[in-house]
Design a protein around this motif. Sequence first.
Motif, short mmCIF file in Angstrom:
data_model
loop_
_atom_site.label_atom_id
_atom_site.label_comp_id
_atom_site.label_asym_id
_atom_site.label_seq_id
_atom_site.Cartn_x
_atom_site.Cartn_y
_atom_site.Cartn_z
N ILE A 1 0.58 -1.20 0.00
CA ILE A 1 -0.05 0.09 0.32
C ILE A 1 0.90 1.38 0.21
CG2 ILE A 1 -1.79 -1.68 1.41
CD1 ILE A 1 -0.69 0.40 4.09
N LEU A 2 0.47 2.39 -0.54
CA LEU A 2 0.77 3.51 -0.46
C LEU A 2 1.83 3.78 1.31
CD1 LEU A 2 -0.74 5.94 -2.56
CD2 LEU A 2 1.42 4.65 -3.20
N TYR A 3 2.96 5.10 1.17
CA TYR A 3 2.91 5.41 2.42
C TYR A 3 1.50 5.87 3.14
CZ TYR A 3 5.46 8.17 5.82
OH TYR A 3 5.83 9.18 6.64
N GLY A 4 1.10 6.85 2.45
CA GLY A 4 0.52 7.49 2.79
C GLY A 4 -0.63 7.23 3.22
N THR A 5 -1.66 6.22 3.19
CA THR A 5 -2.44 4.88 3.40
C THR A 5 -1.89 3.76 4.37
OG1 THR A 5 -3.47 4.14 1.27
CG2 THR A 5 -3.95 2.37 2.62
N ALA A 6 -0.13 3.78 5.16
CA ALA A 6 0.19 2.90 5.66
C ALA A 6 -0.08 4.08 7.12
CB ALA A 6 1.18 2.50 5.52
N SER A 7 1.01 5.80 6.85
CA SER A 7 0.15 6.23 7.69
C SER A 7 -1.13 6.15 8.03
CB SER A 7 1.03 8.40 7.06
OG SER A 7 1.35 9.13 8.35
N ILE A 8 -1.57 6.55 7.78
CA ILE A 8 -2.79 6.58 7.54
C ILE A 8 -3.64 5.82 9.34
CG2 ILE A 8 -5.73 7.02 7.67
CD1 ILE A 8 -4.85 8.76 5.34
N ILE A 9 -3.18 4.55 8.41
CA ILE A 9 -3.36 3.72 9.56
C ILE A 9 -3.20 3.40 10.90
CG2 ILE A 9 -3.89 1.37 9.88
CD1 ILE A 9 -3.69 0.98 6.89
N VAL A 10 -1.63 3.61 10.73
CA VAL A 10 -0.88 4.00 12.48
C VAL A 10 -1.27 4.74 13.12
CG1 VAL A 10 1.33 4.60 13.17
CG2 VAL A 10 0.81 2.88 11.28
#
Length: 229
Positions: free
Chosen positions: A62-71
């Motif tokens: 997944i995109l970095y931003g998507t991972a960041s949002i999840i975290v």
Amino acid sequence: MYRFLREENRTNRDKRTIFSNVILAAVSLFINGFGVYLTIQANIGAGPWDVLNLGISNSFGILYGTASIIVSYSILGIDILMKEPIGIAMFIDAFVVGKSVDFFNYMDFVKPCSSVKTGIPVMILGLVIMAYTQYTYMAAALGCGPRDTLLVGLVKRLKKVPLGVVSIVLLSVATFVGWLLGGPVGIGTLICAFCTGPIMQLAFNTVHFDAAKIHHQKITESFRTILNK
């Protein structure tokens, strides 16, 4: 504008001020994302939380931003469960920074550095940008970041454990889990871990900003003010 930002005792007392500060926070966080992007493009190991974000990104495709949002939203959920003060800007923070990094990745503004010699200056520049945008973001007085709120919440509950120890443990856990997921760990990780705080304090000193004097408005207070006026 600078004078406005230096009014550390001001409050979000009306609808217009709240909306202007929401814009201030969003723009600050977007530029903050460029700072984060630079620390990643330094290519010498990411900051602790970005090791986790990149590890999740690499592992699940997944995109970095998507991972960041999840975290970020996961941490925000923990903040809410701990009944810590939550502000509007915290939700903006959880979304904008990660997607800002995705935007700069898509635009391909800066190529990954090819050596430590070039990577360190790029990382330091990224940290400086993050420090000054943290100042303008905090000046909006609409809440701190989810991770900072988590740290404060844990310190409150672990009264006999110094803040520095709690911070080190938290960053170590994020780094370790991110490393297990394939996140990039290197000298840049250490630079981020040990230099972010001092660089931020230096930046705050240059603009005579005392973060302790900011009274962050809770999201309930913000909505009450917006609806009543």
